[in-house]
Design an enzyme around this catalytic site. Structure first.
Site, mmCIF file in Angstrom:
data_model
loop_
_atom_site.group_PDB
_atom_site.id
_atom_site.type_symbol
_atom_site.label_atom_id
_atom_site.label_comp_id
_atom_site.label_asym_id
_atom_site.label_seq_id
_atom_site.Cartn_x
_atom_site.Cartn_y
_atom_site.Cartn_z
ATOM 1 N N CYS A 103 -109.037 26.638 45.855
ATOM 2 C CA CYS A 103 -110.188 26.695 46.751
ATOM 3 C C CYS A 103 -110.944 28.011 46.572
ATOM 4 O O CYS A 103 -112.179 28.026 46.461
ATOM 5 C CB CYS A 103 -109.736 26.522 48.197
ATOM 6 N N CYS A 104 -110.215 29.121 46.507
ATOM 7 C CA CYS A 104 -110.856 30.419 46.293
ATOM 8 C C CYS A 104 -111.545 30.472 44.927
ATOM 9 O O CYS A 104 -112.637 31.039 44.793
ATOM 10 C CB CYS A 104 -109.836 31.543 46.388
ATOM 11 N N CYS A 156 -112.530 33.523 55.120
ATOM 12 C CA CYS A 156 -112.987 32.204 55.558
ATOM 13 C C CYS A 156 -112.240 31.793 56.828
ATOM 14 O O CYS A 156 -111.052 32.107 56.994
ATOM 15 C CB CYS A 156 -112.755 31.176 54.460
ATOM 16 N N CYS A 177 -108.678 30.143 56.798
ATOM 17 C CA CYS A 177 -107.598 30.922 56.186
ATOM 18 C C CYS A 177 -107.433 32.313 56.794
ATOM 19 O O CYS A 177 -106.766 33.173 56.213
ATOM 20 C CB CYS A 177 -107.845 31.050 54.682
ATOM 21 N N CYS A 182 -107.969 37.002 46.904
ATOM 22 C CA CYS A 182 -108.663 35.741 46.636
ATOM 23 C C CYS A 182 -108.942 35.546 45.154
ATOM 24 O O CYS A 182 -109.304 34.452 44.734
ATOM 25 C CB CYS A 182 -109.968 35.666 47.434
#
Length: 228
Positions: free
Chosen positions: A115-116, A198, A201, A224
């Site tokens: 995702c990062c 985010c 998270c 990240c």
């Protein structure tokens, strides 16, 4: 690898190791002109505030992941409206909905690294490709992975010069600068979020805990990927 940029960074780091952030940023502006960009997470407006003094009108890049807290977006907008900077809102290639359709919902819970990579690392690399030097707000005391951060370094992965002008600053130094200069601060800083990423998270941190312990809590993840 660009030998010239690497040599330039090494020599500048030696010369500017004890320089103030504004002095470091002024050197960067003189050296790179419009090919300099500042990155800002909008936990506060300190780095854009410093950059605006040394390089009025400088490009300031914000990674809009689609998952930010409303307070972070508000800080971004307020900083852009009150400082002489050129805010660039860097977007991932996919919206959150498009990513969900391809990878499934809540990828951040199942595979935060991917995702990062999709929502932070790829957009950063894409937007940085038009510059020769980039500025970060990394500070050495933030994490063990950042303890040896130089003020100026060569970013071999991107073939750029990377500047970390507030690397030597402690939290007390940062707080003092913010207070003395009326710098905008993300309201979450006053609500138990000393390190803000985010929303899915990032968790609140109890007083006395590691300020970054609320990032990707329980996953063992500490970065990240932007600075590794």
């Amino acid at each position: 690898m660009s030998t010239d940029l690497k040599t330039l960074a090494e020599e500048a780091n030696e010369r500017l190791a004890d320089a103030s952030p504004v002095e470091v940023l002024s050197w960067a502006r003189e050296t790179f002109g419009d090919e300099l960009v500042v990155t800002a997470s909008m936990a506060d407006g300190a780095l854009p505030h410093l950059a605006a003094q040394a390089a009025p009108g400088v490009d300031v890049l914000f990674l809009d992941t689609g998952y930010h807290f409303a307070e972070t977006i508000g800080t971004r907008d307020a900083v852009a409206a009150t400082l002489p900077i050129n805010l660039i809102n860097a977007l991932p290639k996919q919206t959150v909905a498009e990513q969900d359709a391809e990878y499934g919902e809540k990828l951040h819970d199942r595979d935060p690294n991917t995702c990062c990579a999709l929502r932070k690392v790829e957009p950063l690399n894409r937007y940085l490709s038009g510059y020769k030097a980039w500025v970060t707000g990394i500070r050495r005391e933030e994490a063990p992975t950042r303890a040896n951060t130089p003020v100026v370094e060569y970013d071999e992965k991107r073939d750029m010069v990377k500047l970390n002008p507030i690397a030597p600053w402690t939290q007390a130094d940062l707080d003092e600068y913010i207070a003395d200069n009326g710098v905008l601060v993300n309201l979450l800083q006053y609500d138990g979020y000393p390190s803000i990423g985010c929303e899915p998270c990032t968790q609140r941190v109890a007083p006395g805990e590691d300020p970054r312990s609320g990032r990707w809590a329980g996953t063992g993840k500490v970065e990240c990927g932007l600075h590794t």
